[in-house]
Design a protein around this motif. Structure first.
Motif, short mmCIF file in Angstrom:
data_model
loop_
_atom_site.label_atom_id
_atom_site.label_comp_id
_atom_site.label_asym_id
_atom_site.label_seq_id
_atom_site.Cartn_x
_atom_site.Cartn_y
_atom_site.Cartn_z
N PHE A 133 0.95 -1.19 0.00
CA PHE A 133 -0.02 0.15 0.10
C PHE A 133 0.69 1.31 0.10
O PHE A 133 0.66 2.22 -0.72
CB PHE A 133 -0.81 0.06 1.35
N LEU A 134 1.93 1.20 0.81
CA LEU A 134 2.83 2.29 0.56
C LEU A 134 3.41 2.63 -0.69
O LEU A 134 3.34 3.99 -1.07
CB LEU A 134 4.10 1.91 1.46
N GLY A 135 3.75 1.71 -1.38
CA GLY A 135 4.28 1.90 -3.00
C GLY A 135 3.09 2.65 -3.78
O GLY A 135 3.39 3.40 -4.34
N LEU A 136 1.84 1.91 -3.69
CA LEU A 136 0.75 2.53 -4.38
C LEU A 136 0.35 4.12 -3.77
O LEU A 136 0.05 4.81 -4.62
CB LEU A 136 -0.52 1.68 -4.07
N GLN A 137 0.44 4.21 -2.52
CA GLN A 137 -0.11 5.50 -1.90
C GLN A 137 1.05 6.62 -2.40
O GLN A 137 0.70 7.62 -2.92
CB GLN A 137 -0.09 5.62 -0.42
N VAL A 138 2.37 6.21 -2.23
CA VAL A 138 3.34 7.39 -2.72
C VAL A 138 3.26 7.67 -4.06
O VAL A 138 3.53 8.85 -4.61
CB VAL A 138 4.74 7.09 -2.09
N SER A 139 3.16 6.54 -4.77
CA SER A 139 3.30 6.63 -6.22
C SER A 139 2.09 7.49 -6.80
O SER A 139 2.33 8.34 -7.60
CB SER A 139 3.34 5.10 -6.99
N TYR A 140 0.83 7.12 -6.15
CA TYR A 140 -0.24 8.06 -6.38
C TYR A 140 0.07 9.66 -6.09
O TYR A 140 -0.38 10.46 -6.85
CB TYR A 140 -1.53 7.50 -5.70
N ALA A 141 0.39 9.77 -4.90
CA ALA A 141 0.60 11.04 -4.45
C ALA A 141 1.66 11.86 -5.41
O ALA A 141 1.44 13.09 -5.78
CB ALA A 141 0.97 11.15 -3.17
N LEU A 142 2.78 11.14 -5.78
CA LEU A 142 3.92 11.86 -6.55
C LEU A 142 3.28 12.02 -7.95
O LEU A 142 3.64 13.40 -8.36
CB LEU A 142 4.98 10.87 -6.69
N LEU A 170 0.93 15.18 -7.34
CA LEU A 170 1.59 16.50 -6.78
C LEU A 170 2.67 16.95 -7.69
O LEU A 170 2.94 18.24 -8.13
CB LEU A 170 2.36 16.39 -5.36
N PHE A 171 3.27 16.06 -8.39
CA PHE A 171 4.52 16.19 -9.18
C PHE A 171 4.50 15.87 -10.62
O PHE A 171 5.51 15.99 -11.34
CB PHE A 171 5.88 15.99 -8.54
N ASP A 172 3.40 15.28 -10.95
CA ASP A 172 3.23 14.66 -12.25
C ASP A 172 4.04 13.56 -12.60
O ASP A 172 4.51 13.51 -13.90
CB ASP A 172 3.16 15.77 -13.41
N LEU A 173 4.78 12.84 -11.60
CA LEU A 173 5.59 11.80 -11.87
C LEU A 173 4.75 10.43 -12.33
O LEU A 173 3.48 10.40 -12.13
CB LEU A 173 6.58 11.28 -10.64
N PRO A 174 5.03 9.84 -13.10
CA PRO A 174 4.31 8.41 -13.58
C PRO A 174 3.93 7.77 -12.32
O PRO A 174 4.70 7.54 -11.66
CB PRO A 174 5.34 7.94 -14.58
N PHE A 179 7.93 0.14 -7.38
CA PHE A 179 9.00 -0.71 -7.37
C PHE A 179 10.28 0.06 -6.54
O PHE A 179 10.67 -0.44 -5.54
CB PHE A 179 9.69 -0.95 -8.73
N ILE A 180 10.55 1.36 -7.12
CA ILE A 180 11.65 2.24 -6.39
C ILE A 180 11.22 2.50 -5.09
O ILE A 180 12.03 2.60 -4.11
CB ILE A 180 11.77 3.54 -7.51
N ILE A 181 9.90 2.89 -4.74
CA ILE A 181 9.42 3.40 -3.37
C ILE A 181 9.58 2.14 -2.47
O ILE A 181 10.08 2.32 -1.36
CB ILE A 181 7.99 3.91 -3.73
#
Length: 520
Positions: free
Chosen positions: A228-237, A240-244, A251-253
């Motif tokens: 969930f952490l990977g999904l949460q931070v990825s969605y937020a990035l 907020l910052f238009d990162l994919p 995976f990186i997170i």
């Protein structure tokens, strides 16, 4: 000269232990638990539809057969622990130590970070709005919107309150503390069955199987939040910052999270885990104060007081509700299964950090103070979301559509002053919460497998990396892999709940025995 060479050779053999020995591969508990998780992941990668079918069948059977038993087990655990705390047994000192090993703030910080982190950050935003949009059947729809919001908070408080915390380390911690520190038995889940099975519980495949069941349950419960952490931070990035927002980012997170919690676990209980917990609690308190001041202050205060009051007023009806089994299976019984899975391992962790505390301190901290703090946290985050939703219908509920947990948190932080900074701080808080859960569970699993208070670096690294990689593999399959794991968590609670049952009568007996021994 030959004696010196022999001594050198002996030292070389000792220091150059085979990796297999360092990883405890000759230990039945290790290969039973590790092998089962590997089998689960292997089946998920080979045929995720087959896995989902098997897991869904097991899930339906578990909630139907064991759901009522779990509700009674959690309720009795809480009530009996309160009884022990208020009586003369409350003065009993645990762990054969006169003075606690750490300060009360450090102790409570570790407890809060470890137990709340398993999903409290995600669910604090999502669960209140879920119950607001679709009211729990016990309450039903209300004409008054504010009352609907209070009921939503009350139901969330029940799921993350007194009963949930009590099962994680009150009666079981009392049993383990006495049997380990006073009697010298191993600090492992199998010890909980010693008063019933005697030596059989400690030796052979019986003990190994008990430990393995508890390790699989807590690993499954920890892998979920890591994913969930990977999904949460990825969605937020992305927002907020238009990162994919894709698997590569996730995976990186998760790789960064693996590195953080494994290094923390390697540093030991008195360094990494303590430091992370202390600073994360400070950050959480800072965010709570900030939102309380600049957010919907009036609603938060009223919501907390009325929500807790409503929960207490409907405490027994909510705890024993059986009216809608379909709803129960995806809410109350699901959460009870999740928390039960953590039960024995969290009891070991709390036993390890609670030497020198009294039974009263233990119960009040774990089963009363921590739940009330958790409820306030839910009111700060989820209550703010409800206030925003009432003021501007759809501002949170639209983001939550489709049970989108990551979006619901961001929908709330984006409506606060300084939205970008607030969102970033929440992401940092979420990340450290999950890291503290990862490192404490890595440490505890390694301690159970090795039987040592300070497990070697190899075994800690193995479990830390294994849980993280499992999370990566499951989210690579999309929502199906994560859903299968969520349902599987409930299945693992079946054997674990049977291991916890004897503590209902063993804890009072041992507490009375310790009270007599200590002249109380």
């Amino acid at each position: 000269m030959s004696e010196l060479l022999n001594a050198a050779n002996t030292e070389h053999i000792t220091t150059q232990q085979p990796i297999a020995a360092k990883l405890e591969l000759d230990n039945p508990t290790q290969w039973l638990s590790g092998g089962f998780i590997a089998l689960f992941v292997g089946l998920a990668l080979f045929d995720d539809k087959l896995l989902s079918s098997i897991v869904n069948t097991g899930f339906a059977w578990s909630v139907q057969v064991f759901g009522p038993y779990w509700q009674i087990l959690l309720l009795l655990t809480f009530l009996i622990s309160l009884f022990l705390a208020v009586g003369r047994t409350g003065h009993v000192k645990l762990g054969n130590l006169d003075k606690p090993e750490m300060s009360s703030f450090q102790w409570l910080s570790i407890i809060l970070c470890t137990l709340l982190a398993g999903g409290g950050v995600f669910w604090a935003a999502a669960e209140p709005i879920a119950h607001f949009v679709s009211p729990p059947p016990l309450y039903g729809p209300q004409e008054n919107t504010n009352q609907t919001a209070i009921n939503a908070l009350s139901q969330s408080f029940m799921h993350w309150g007194f009963l949930a915390w009590a099962i994680l380390g009150t009666l079981t911690a009392i049993v383990l503390t006495h049997l380990h520190y006073d009697k010298g038995l191993p600090l492992k889940p199998r010890t909980l069955l010693y008063p019933i099975l005697g030596e059989r519980a400690l030796k052979g495949m019986t003990g190994a199987t008990v430990d393995a069941c508890c390790i699989v349950a807590v690993a499954a419960g920890t892998i979920g939040p890591i994913g969930f952490l990977g999904l949460q931070v990825s969605y937020a990035l992305n927002a907020l910052f238009d990162l994919p927002d894709n698997f590569t980012t996730q995976f990186i997170i998760i790789l960064l999270a693996i590195a953080m919690y494994t290094l923390s676990a390697l540093s030991g209980l008195n360094r990494g885990i303590q430091i992370l917990s202390r600073y994360n609690i400070i950050l959480a308190v800072g965010l709570m104060v900030y939102i309380l001041v600049v957010g919907p202050t009036h609603f938060i205060i009223n919501g907390y007081l009325q929500g807790v009051g409503t929960m207490l007023d409907s405490f027994i009806p909510m705890a024993t509700y059986r009216g809608d089994e379909g709803w129960l299976s995806w809410w109350t019984v699901f959460f009870w299964g999740w928390f039960l899975g953590y039960g024995p391992m969290m009891a070991i962790f709390i036993t390890r950090i609670s030497r020198g505390r009294t039974i009263r301190q233990l119960v009040l901290a774990v089963a009363v103070a921590a739940p009330l703090i958790t409820c306030f946290w839910f009111t700060i985050v989820g209550g703010s979301g409800l206030a925003f939703e009432i003021a501007d219908p759809g501002s949170v509920s639209k983001a939550f559509e489709g049970f989108n947990l990551p979006a619901s948190l961001l929908a709330i932080t984006q409506q606060l002053p300084m939205p970008l900074l607030t969102s970033i701080l929440f992401l940092v808080l979420t990340s450290i919460f999950i890291v503290t859960t990862g490192d404490s569970m890595t440490y505890t699993i390694s301690m159970v497998v090795s039987g040592k208070a300070e497990p070697n670096a190899f075994i800690r690294t193995f479990w830390g990396v294994m849980m993280g990689l499992t999370a990566i593999m499951l989210i690579s399959l999309g929502s199906g892999g994560v859903s299968a794991l969520q349902s599987f968590i409930v299945i693992t609670a079946v054997p674990v709940s049977l291991i916890l049952l004897p503590s209902l009568w063993n804890a009072p007996q041992l507490a009375i025995k310790m009270a007599k021994a200590q002249g109380l």
